[in-house]
Design a protein around this motif. Sequence first.
Motif, PDB file in Angstrom:
ATOM      1  N   THR A 259       0.921  -1.171  -0.102  1.00 15.23           N
ATOM      2  CA  THR A 259       0.134   0.032   0.018  1.00 15.23           C
ATOM      3  C   THR A 259       0.933   1.143  -0.062  1.00 15.23           C
TER       4      THR A 259
ATOM      5  N   GLU B 176       2.392   1.704  -3.432  1.00 13.74           N
ATOM      6  CA  GLU B 176       1.369   2.454  -4.399  1.00 13.74           C
ATOM      7  C   GLU B 176       1.396   3.845  -4.387  1.00 13.74           C
TER       8      GLU B 176
ATOM      9  N   THR C  65      -2.655  -3.444  -7.537  1.00 13.84           N
ATOM     10  CA  THR C  65      -1.568  -2.870  -7.578  1.00 13.84           C
ATOM     11  C   THR C  65      -0.364  -3.179  -8.488  1.00 13.84           C
TER      12      THR C  65
END
Length: 914
Positions: free
Chosen positions: A78, A81, A101
Amino acid sequence: MVATPLLRVPQSGVRCMSSRFYRTRISPLRSTIDIKSFKPCLTSAQYFSTSLSRWQDEVLDRTRNIGIIAHIDAGKTTTTERMLFYSGFTRRIGDVDEGSTVTDFLPAERARGITIQSAAITFHWPPGGGSEAAQSKPRDESLPRSAVSHTINLIDTPGHADFTFEVMRSLRILDGAVYGVAGVEAQTEKVWHQASTYRIPRVIYVNKLDRDGAAFGRTVREVSSRLSVYPAVCHIPWFEAGTGPFVGIADAINLQGLRWREGEDGRTIKMMNLQQLDAEEPALAQELRKARAALVELLSEQDETIVEKFFECDEDHMAVSSMDIIESLRRCVLDPTSRIVPLFAGASFRNMGVQPLLDAVVNLLPSPPEAPDPEVSIGGVKGGLRRLLSGDLIVEQSEKAATPVKGKKKKSAALQTNPKDAIGKLQSCALAFKVVNDPKRGVLVYVRVYSGSLDRNSLLFNTNLHLSERAPRLLKMHANDAVEVDSIPAGHIGVVVGLKHARTGDTLVTYAGNKPTPPEPLTSLQLRPIDVPPPVFFTSVEPHSLSEEKKMQESLALLLREDPSLHVSVDEESGQTLLSGMGELHLEIARDRLINDLKAKASMGSIEIGYRESGLGASSSITKIFDKEIAGRRGKAGCTAIVEPFGEEEISEAADEDTLLAETIEGNQIIIQAPGLQMERAGRGEEETSPFLPPGMDAVTLRTALQNGALAALARGPQFTFPMHNTRVTLTINPTEHLFGSDTTTSALSAAARQATSAALRELPTGPGTVMMEPVMNVIISVDEASLGSVVHDISSSRGGHIVSLDEEVPLTATDASPTDPVVGQEDLPPIDPKRVYAPLDPFESSLGAEVSVSTSRPRNITAKVPLKEMVGYLKHLRSLTAGRGTFVMSVDRFENMSSQRQKAVITELRGGF
């Protein structure tokens, strides 16, 4: 993109170069090169070469090779990204749950929502640094490094314990790391120690502060007590009105508040200085002053320069400039003896705190020239790569190789004539750290270039395999996408396409002359290899038909080349092919890759345990004479063997003059004795020889042949057919009875040792007997307080384990950190008292209850020793006991003898209930 070789530039100048090359490469350098500093006799070509070298050094200084490492579900992908989105590399933010992703591109990763294999990607921060003119722009020393665009080569690593090797090979080639935490867990400590093994500078990022019950202060105290470092708190979380939702961070370095809007993509940040915070959030402003004072005080304990700056500011913590603090933090990060680690805060899923983290990566983590010197070995001499390139290490190696011994004078003298000539021909040196079989592009070999420049179509010599391969194509990877390049310069990570033999851990060199083999001693040059942890689980792999067996074996070979932590063996009794790995999930992923990706028509059995066998007493002395014709040549040799139990904790007796070898290998000890052999050394550096040895054979050859024979016999137990463990084999060679002149070959010696050892082992079942051994795991389980009792009861009663401790640290085993390179200076460091560490109060936490909060709110750690068989499928059971919150890591502790009742049950199960 790197310039064409300088040898093609004529002495008349650089007019032959294309105008575009001159405009983009040379013209920007005019403003940065001081002509007066050059020698008056510089020719145009020399000027061009020096200018290009300075430009390359400047670009390399603006490069960061980093990785994001943490325990599972800490938000690594996360965070990656968001980094790609804010740098302009992507136009939308990918989501792990949606499977969109960039770095998790494998179908298995998107289906499970976890990272399985590390992915490399390159971007620029701040954005807009892709052009060469931007990279050649000089940096203003009064501004932080983040004011100028840098190239960041980022690797997103897995967090699951089964993929430990994937993390280790990524750490091997990194210069720095972002260490993400969402609370300190058992896997958190394991990953931290792995990074310490490679001495990687780190910054800590406390993520997921948007979750209910997020406790930043508690996490800071856990970092200090459980990771044994002093966290330099650079950010403190901003909770609206003190107890409301997480809305931003307060920056103790720049004395400002950063607030993000809820629900937006995070590109808009409201910045507030200390005076504005006093008006709107007085409690936060007061805490920010405490954080700044604590930060300056902590740095003053390590850095004398910041002490001088502090006194220049009349001992006012607020008056110390942000640039002085950044430079002090950077010195602490780059100092391997420092225990200060910068700590930052954020909530990546809510798009908060990632941009300041990227600034910290550029400002604090090292460039390739500033990273620790890579360890190399050449001709048996170890040292740093920079020492090798300067010529010091090659001189030391040449002096060692040039000892005046009989039969080697000519070669040694040749090496001693000019020891730096060989290194002068070294053009590039790179480490292959990963191999991937791409269905479209073929085999991709990921390399980190440590010196020189790896160019397209260059001839790569593999110093591990001693063969050469051409590099037809070079790529710069962006996760699953690639851009073709002409060269990969030093300090960068790239991909070589089309190599047929290169494996993980191989050293690749290019050299002048373009010959199949480089000059000595470059053939022995090796960068530090990547340690492979031993497997703990195995399963059978069977083809659907005999016609599919060849395809299955080829697919397994590709799988093993990609992932060396997998092992393939063949059971001699059943003929089954066995695939071994680090855990259940590891083998499950391997099965998916084998069947779905590599299209092998095969099936895998249930996961099994690798048992061992051990003798309960000593055998008699048995002598075997091997006399047989091998490949048209007669071979004859003899050997006497005795086997007996051996404990790994036993201290070996001092070897006498008749002992040629006393070595412990894979839990067994092999002793080779040769009374009356009369070993002697011809000269310094020469191998030992004896008049009784066959012609052309020395002591090393003799020892190796006998040792290989004994190891072959120990691979199969006499009663249960499992490999032997805790067994001592004593081999005795009598020169008058066991050696037969030129008829005694190395293969005959190995066969005699194997036959004698096997015969001694076959005596054990009818004599003292043998017993099965099973692996016992060192298990660390993290659970919440409410689930502690049920988990402890399950381990101690249902699974036959015993609890070692609660909430105490247990030393890591060899599978957790490299046994060959312990963390220097870390063993004797005193523990850190969390009371001395600054940590802001968490919401709903009083100053009186801070200590209570640390002991009752944090996860409880259970350390236990449990048989591996009982840990198969334990993750699902643990999650059912803890409502999905429990996690565990485990490593092999040792093999233990099984009780007769347990042994009988296991044998019955292995035989299918019969």
